[in-house]
Design an enzyme around this catalytic site. Structure first.
Site, PDB file in Angstrom:
ATOM      1  N   SER A 133       0.829  -1.199   0.000  1.00  0.00           N
ATOM      2  CA  SER A 133       0.000   0.000   0.000  1.00  0.00           C
ATOM      3  C   SER A 133       0.871   1.259   0.000  1.00  0.00           C
ATOM      4  O   SER A 133       1.608   1.498  -0.963  1.00  0.00           O
ATOM      5  CB  SER A 133      -0.962  -0.039   1.197  1.00  0.00           C
ATOM      6  N   ASP A 150      -9.136  -4.623  -5.977  1.00  0.00           N
ATOM      7  CA  ASP A 150      -8.756  -3.724  -4.885  1.00  0.00           C
ATOM      8  C   ASP A 150      -9.775  -2.594  -4.787  1.00  0.00           C
ATOM      9  O   ASP A 150      -9.956  -1.829  -5.721  1.00  0.00           O
ATOM     10  CB  ASP A 150      -7.367  -3.154  -5.155  1.00  0.00           C
ATOM     11  N   HIS A 193      -7.419  -5.467  -1.569  1.00  0.00           N
ATOM     12  CA  HIS A 193      -6.241  -4.718  -1.139  1.00  0.00           C
ATOM     13  C   HIS A 193      -5.277  -5.609  -0.362  1.00  0.00           C
ATOM     14  O   HIS A 193      -4.063  -5.525  -0.505  1.00  0.00           O
ATOM     15  CB  HIS A 193      -6.679  -3.530  -0.283  1.00  0.00           C
TER      16      HIS A 193
END
Length: 974
Positions: A780, A854, A888
């Protein structure tokens, strides 16, 4: 602000009345980009024929098809690269000419056994204590789910994802079994009693205790069969016998768990959210739209929103959302009595008053929005009697599309409406005075109101307290004591107020006023005790021959030597404190989890105090203990096995060093078991981190964490590479500091490089990392960091691994991470921070991995796709892996194993640089790809198009062209 919420939620997860479903976070829709078409190689039953027709030349086709993974194989074995787990080559080798890089993406592969065995280790159970602290549930879990579970159809509506078959949030994890243990007077556990009576193979969620601890409620779902819908049913169990049975006699009543699910109203009655029996079939999607999709802002409103995903798109989506989210509330008693209450509606929360006489019911309603998720839809909060009679409307908030993006901005109107935990049926809430806009200067900024559930005619809400910062919560105790929290992000200021709710004459006073960044000054959070009404209030403690008012402050105990958790006896009136317990700082890391001596109503006696602690060390995994006063005798109540004994003797050290501007930095250094730098020399090193923003250099340099904490290794943890003989530098602090009126991100790149340089210098100075064999990685915002470091500090790292990142900040124009300026307010910052804009500078190998579904705001799959195309357009050595059905964070075993295989291959090839060994591993993987048996669910996933991750390769430095393969591609998710 004190760690009230963190402590509360940690306590609740272990001791609460409800153990919520385990579910992964939501993620974003994939949108593929358009710079230059990437090469997509993904296995699908129909694609082989398509591929043979579409490819440019027969020779290229033949070379690829000869290496295709069989359609029914989802995993490939990858052997080790040497007895020590890491190839050791004195000369760097480049990929061999006959290694077909494009084939490496076909099918799911397995990492080496030393990594795979750790990931496949059975998970430890979760624990839940009974209200009277005399019993413990062992909630048993399975290992990683198969990809087939993620491949189930789901609806993406209003910011959430729904499994239409189950009528619940999609991708829920679950418990497989429940064991009940009696907690004996001497602190030992009795023989386990298995809950029984529910179907074999049941998936269990939402486990809750009745208030008296005599019953459990939980939901059950089973895999669909021809005669089974797969929807959730509610079950109850007698704790003494362990016998479970359905709550409803009718087999046609199913749980609607899209929002709230059920609550205990009293010891024998549950309020359940059910699918309305009158619900018909799914709404029909028009074959031809009735008109164009139109959004308008002809009123010139200023509406700035972040990049929310999975939003409603049209009227059909609105109808579909209503179909799945609409609930019929039902009161169900253990004796079989069932009563519908209220009309069907989209109910989002159910909250009984502490005395059980009232219900506070929240719902959302139209008009919906196409630009914000359901949390901002119009919201109505009503008060009902416990048997479902409407009393009054508390509020009906309009659609909130216009909440400013500045931190600490909030919704207008009543918010945080709750019951006072110390009163039978008194409400309290907060209302903003700045219109919800944090940029507006006003005093007071927030006002806290309170009012009885049924006020007298004409009785207005009373002002409880006024705040100049943003409201952060209340810890209730009684009429003489409550603690109110407020904070302000821009300044990191946090304050705690002492108020006397029952005395208008007592003036509020500030108890603590500090910076939230200054962990050394954190006084701790008040410990909460359970009341007979199943609420939690501040625990007051009586000290023998002392009439003062004491509370217990539970603190992390941050120091320059690391965290040393503590428990203080704190005089709320004088501020004097006495440390009555502290963790052993030499070997162990022990924290206070919850009170265990709060079964009786009233103040606690210090000499009868009991607390639950978790205790661990560098090499000993967490075990739970009960500590009893006055002798402070400890009794261990769990004996969990070491989750990865092969790494039991790993070496761990918390290190400190300094970057060039004088800021003190810290990191946790991990070394493999048995490694001796003086004998073995430096190892390949993986640096894994995540930047953080600070307002103060001093705060940025403070030590966080403990050198004695057990090394928890998750399924995608960088610590897995200890088993491959890597040095791991975990979490080196990357502070981005903006003091005073400075904006931290205006010097992001410069500070990022300084921190990385200091980290690399330290590990090489210690002789534990080879200076030419250091890789960097992150997830991330850590992936964003990784790409920036390869662009701006290429001298430091051999290669990078970036998972689920965002690389072009112009695609998140209304703020990202902790940046709340817009692209138009800080254009240079947005551009300079974006590694996409520096793609031409990246010359070191970079592996990009992203979930195709995601839905995390900001990290659209498109970010990795476009970044890869930009890199490829400049001849960079890069590889893009798109994981079908993943979000994610990655969840399925197939995906996680493949991510580990990709990462290990990348590190061995471009960090360790022993290509011959890597080639041998690849050959072994191809030969043994079908060795591991796959279950029927995994085969079904492959048959439906989940034959492997989508891989785009550009691992030959220089430019070349390749035709795009027009494969039939199924949409995937997080």
């Amino acid at each position: 602000m004190m760690r009230l919420h963190a402590v509360y939620h940690r306590t609740a997860s272990l001791l609460s009345l409800s153990v919520s479903a385990l579910s992964p976070p939501p993620t974003t829709h994939s949108i593929l980009s358009s710079l230059t078409p990437p090469v997509i190689l993904r296995l699908c039953p129909l694609r082989r024929a398509v591929r043979s027709i579409k490819t440019a030349s027969a020779a290229m086709t033949a070379s690829r098809l000869s290496n295709l993974v069989p359609v029914n194989a989802v995993a490939g074995e990858d052997g080790g690269v040497g007895s020590n787990g890491a190839a050791s080559s004195s000369t760097a080798a480049s990929p061999t000419e006959n290694e077909d890089d494009s084939v490496l993406g076909l099918g799911y592969c397995l990492p080496p056994p030393e990594i795979r065995d750790i990931v496949d280790a059975p998970p430890l159970p979760a624990l839940s204590f009974s209200p009277h602290r005399d019993k413990i549930l062992f909630l048993k879990r399975r290992a990683l789910p198969p990809l087939a579970e993620l491949a189930r159809p789901e609806e993406k509506l209003a910011g959430i994802r729904i499994d239409g078959k189950c009528n619940t949030r999609s991708r829920m994890s679950f418990y497989t079994d429940i064991g009940i243990h009696q907690l004996m007077p001497d602190g030992t556990l009795g023989t386990e009693k298995e809950l029984h009576g529910y179907p074999d193979g049941a998936k269990i969620n939402f486990v809750t205790w009745s208030q008296d601890g005599r019953h459990l409620a939980f939901s059950v779902r089973v895999d669909e069969e021809e005669n089974s819908s797969g929807k959730l049913t509610v079950w109850v169990a007698d704790v003494e016998t362990g016998k479970a049975r359905p709550l409803f006699q009718s087999p046609d009543i199913y749980l609607n768990a899209v929002f709230d699910n059920y609550i205990w109203v009293d010891n024998s009655t549950l309020l359940v959210s059910t699918i309305p029996l009158s619900r018909g079939g799914l709404p029909n999607k028009p074959f031809v739209p009735t008109g164009p999709k139109i959004q308008s802002n002809e009123q010139k409103n200023v509406i700035q929103v972040r990049t929310f995903q999975d939003l409603l798109k049209d009227e059909y989506d609105e109808d579909l959302f209503d179909y799945y989210a609409t609930t019929q509330l039902v009161l169900a008693s253990l004796d079989g009595t069932v009563k519908e209450i209220g009309p069907p509606a989209v109910y989002t929360s159910l909250d009984p008053s502490p005395d059980g006489k009232y219900l506070m019911i929240s719902s959302i309603h139209r008009p919906y929005s196409f630009i914000v998720p359901c949390g901002r839809f119009p919201k109505k909060v009503d008060l009902w009697t416990a048997d479902g009679k409407f009393i009054r409307e508390l509020c009906d908030l309009p659609l909130a599309e216009d909440i400013p993006i500045a931190f600490n901005s909030v919704r207008k109107g009543m918010r945080s409406i709750n019951w006072r935990a110390d009163k039978p049926s008194t409400l309290y809430w907060v209302e903003t005075q700045d219109g919800g806009d944090a940029k507006v200067e006003v005093s007071p900024r927030d006002i806290i109101y309170t009012q009885p559930a049924e006020p007298l005619e004409g009785e207005q809400p009373a002002i409880l307290h006024q705040l100049d910062l943003r409201y952060g919560g209340i810890s209730w105790c009684d009429e003489s004591l409550a603690l109110v929290y407020e904070s302000w992000y821009k300044t990191r200021r946090t304050r705690t107020w002492v108020i006397s709710p029952g005395s208008k004459d007592a003036s509020p006073r500030i108890l603590f006023d500090r910076s939230s960044e200054d962990v050394y000054s954190d006084p701790g959070s008040p410990m909460l005790r359970r009341t007979p009404a199943a609420t939690y209030v501040i625990a007051k403690v009586n000290k023998e021959n002392d009439e003062n008012t004491y509370v217990l402050l539970n603190g992390s105990g941050a120091t320059p030597e690391g965290n040393i958790p503590f428990l203080d006896l704190f005089d709320i009136n004088t501020g004097c404190k006495e440390r009555i317990w502290q963790s052993d700082k030499e070997k162990y890391y022990e924290t206070v989890v919850a009170l265990m001596s709060d079964q009786k109503e009233g103040d606690l006696r210090l000499d009868q105090l009991k607390i639950l602690t978790s205790k661990e060390s560098k090499t000993e995994n967490t075990q739970y203990h009960i500590l009893s006063w006055p002798e402070k005798q400890a009794c261990q109540i769990t004996n969990f096995p070491h989750p990865y004994p092969q790494l039991a003797s790993l070496q761990k050290e918390m290190i400190r060093y300094q970057r060039k501007d004088g800021v003190q930095l810290t990191a946790t250094l991990y070394l493999p078991p048995g490694y001796d730098p003086s004998k073995d020399g430096p190892l390949p090193c993986l640096v894994w981190s995540y930047p953080g923003e600070f307002k103060s250099k001093d705060a940025a340099g403070q030590v966080r964490g403990s050198p004695n904490e057990f090394a928890g290794i998750g399924p995608t943890s960088p610590l897995l590479w200890l088993a491959r003989r890597f040095t791991i530098l975990s979490g080196p602090t990357i502070p981005i500091i903006g003091e005073g009126n400075e904006e931290a991100n205006d010097s992001y790149v410069e500070q990022l490089v300084w921190s990385a340089e200091a980290a690399v210098e330290e590990v090489t100075r210690r002789g534990v990392a080879h200076p030419n064999k250091i890789a960097v990685g992150g997830h991330s915002y850590g992936a964003f960091m990784t790409a920036n470091l390869l662009a701006h500090a290429p001298h430091l790292f051999r290669c990078g691994v970036a998972r689920s990142g965002a690389y072009n900040r112009t695609l998140t124009p209304f703020g990202f991470q902790n940046e709340d300026r817009t692209l138009w307010e800080a254009t240079n910052t947005y551009v300079e921070m974006s590694p996409f804009m520096s793609a031409n500078k990246i010359k070191k190998p970079i592996l990009l991995i992203h979930g195709e579904e995601d839905n995390n705001p900001g990290t659209l799959t498109m970010q990795s796709d476009r970044f890869f195309n930009a890199l490829k357009g400049h001849g960079a050595l890069c590889r893009l892996v798109i994981l079908p059905f993943e979000s994610h964070g990655y969840a399925s075993r197939e995906s996680i194993m493949h991510v580990l295989w990709e990462t290990d291959r990348w590190l061995q090839k471009y960090c360790v640089s022993n290509t011959s060994d890597v080639k041998a591993d690849i050959d072994a993987s191809k030969q043994d790809v079908s060795k591991e048996a796959t279950d029927s669910e995994s085969k079904a996933a492959v048959a439906s198009g989940g034959g492997g991750p989508e891989v785009s390769d550009f691992e030959h430095e220089g430019f070349y062209s390749m035709p795009r393969l027009n494969c039939l591609s199924l949409a995937t998710r997080e």
